[in-house]
Design a protein around this motif. Sequence first.
Motif, short mmCIF file in Angstrom:
data_model
loop_
_atom_site.label_atom_id
_atom_site.label_comp_id
_atom_site.label_asym_id
_atom_site.label_seq_id
_atom_site.Cartn_x
_atom_site.Cartn_y
_atom_site.Cartn_z
N PHE A 1 1.51 6.51 0.48
CA PHE A 1 2.64 7.44 0.55
C PHE A 1 3.11 7.94 -0.81
O PHE A 1 4.14 8.61 -0.91
CB PHE A 1 3.81 6.77 1.29
N ASN A 2 2.39 7.58 -1.87
CA ASN A 2 2.68 8.09 -3.23
C ASN A 2 4.05 7.67 -3.75
O ASN A 2 4.70 8.41 -4.49
CB ASN A 2 2.54 9.61 -3.27
N VAL A 3 4.51 6.48 -3.35
CA VAL A 3 5.75 5.92 -3.88
C VAL A 3 5.44 5.23 -5.21
O VAL A 3 4.45 4.52 -5.32
CB VAL A 3 6.36 4.91 -2.91
N ILE A 4 6.27 5.43 -6.21
CA ILE A 4 6.08 4.75 -7.49
C ILE A 4 6.13 3.23 -7.25
O ILE A 4 6.95 2.74 -6.48
CB ILE A 4 7.17 5.16 -8.51
N GLY B 1 0.79 -1.23 0.00
CA GLY B 1 0.00 0.00 0.00
C GLY B 1 0.81 1.27 0.00
O GLY B 1 0.26 2.35 0.13
N SER B 2 2.15 1.16 -0.14
CA SER B 2 2.97 2.37 -0.09
C SER B 2 2.68 3.32 -1.26
O SER B 2 2.86 4.53 -1.14
CB SER B 2 4.46 2.01 -0.08
#
Length: 427
Positions: A158-161, A153-154
């Motif tokens: 957290f808007n990680v690619i 769910g990152s």
Amino acid sequence: MEMSRGGEARSKGESCTTWSALSSEGNASICSKSPQEILALFGPHLTNREKLELAAMQEVWYFALFNKSQGFNNDGYDDYERNYILFRHEHLRYRYEVLKKIGEGGQGQVIQCLDHKRNILVAIKILVSPSSSKQETYQKMELQIALELQDEGSDEDFNVIKVLNIFHFRGHYCIVMELLKESLHEVIRNAGLRRLDMAMVKTYTRGILKLLRHINSRKIVHADIKPENVLVKDTVTGTVRITDFGTSFFVESQPMNVGGTLEYLAPELLLGYSLTCGVDMWALGCTVAELATGRELFRSNSHEDHLPRCIEILGMPPRYMVNGAPDRTQFFDHRGKMFCPGKKRVPGSFPLHRVLKSDDPEFVEFISSCLRMEPAQRPSSLLAQASKEKLKVVEEETMVEELVVQEEETLVEELVVLEETLVEELW
């Protein structure tokens, strides 16, 4: 060139031979071949290196054989700068079909590819072939951080690619990522003179802050936040994903030479200080200003001119910051007077509000807070410090187990509110 989609090898002349696991019905039938089957089909056309590659494979999902011109490095696969020489429709690791180049930088290339195992389009970053053990160490750091941030769910939280795969192919590390449509650089360029709506600027800002708070908690510095590295996931909601951890590092193991893009470099980096997550908050301020104005905030003529340009807008750094700088003599004389190579820069002569051309004092204050010369005074550092203080209070004052649970739940709620309202409080 004729491409196969029915599981049979086809060729056109002598230039190319291909095979794909994808059927003409799309996902109806996707079936790999064994390396032995590929050798039986194309053996006479393969080099010894390709035969060795196949021997190490378990499955082949896509194969394309080209009579390619030879490069200058890495058995002819690389150019002078050690970039892999790409040909349209060739294979990467017998699975990914090269479609087109969508990005390029000093650390490698980004390619749009078709994944013949999953039948989806992906972006693959192909790093340059390392020329030294030091460069390979930096590349492994990028891979480590990219994987470190791939919690469940990152991407959503957290808007990680999203990283889909990592592999090594012909001397190059390759990172397979989700394919997104455009970067904020393209959003700015497409907006042109119309500029971006300020509500959307705030949305993008919150999205980047999510990532920065996440990596700050992991003691990771991105070190290259800029519009090109912020990709738009949803153009309607403004959801973003942050990419390119090629210059990223853990705070406790800083590299000798930190990279980054000139226009977004913080003063402490130029002055030779050890770096914190504050450099990312500085780059955020530069990025948000660019979103709002349509142009780079610190346009300088060279690396030597960049700090004088920052000082021209923001004024001189504190005296202690100048006097204690390891690289002080590159920018200041023995009296602390600033060198101005080329164009003369007068400290504070072109103030921030004039550059931003904004009559919104809260917006100017937000940018100003991100661009404070002292890293510890930037919002990310203040947020981290506030979180530590709250945790300390909980540890000292909660003696009963129920109270501990209650206080921890309250702390989480307070931090969530603090995260969600950081932009509103400062801007």
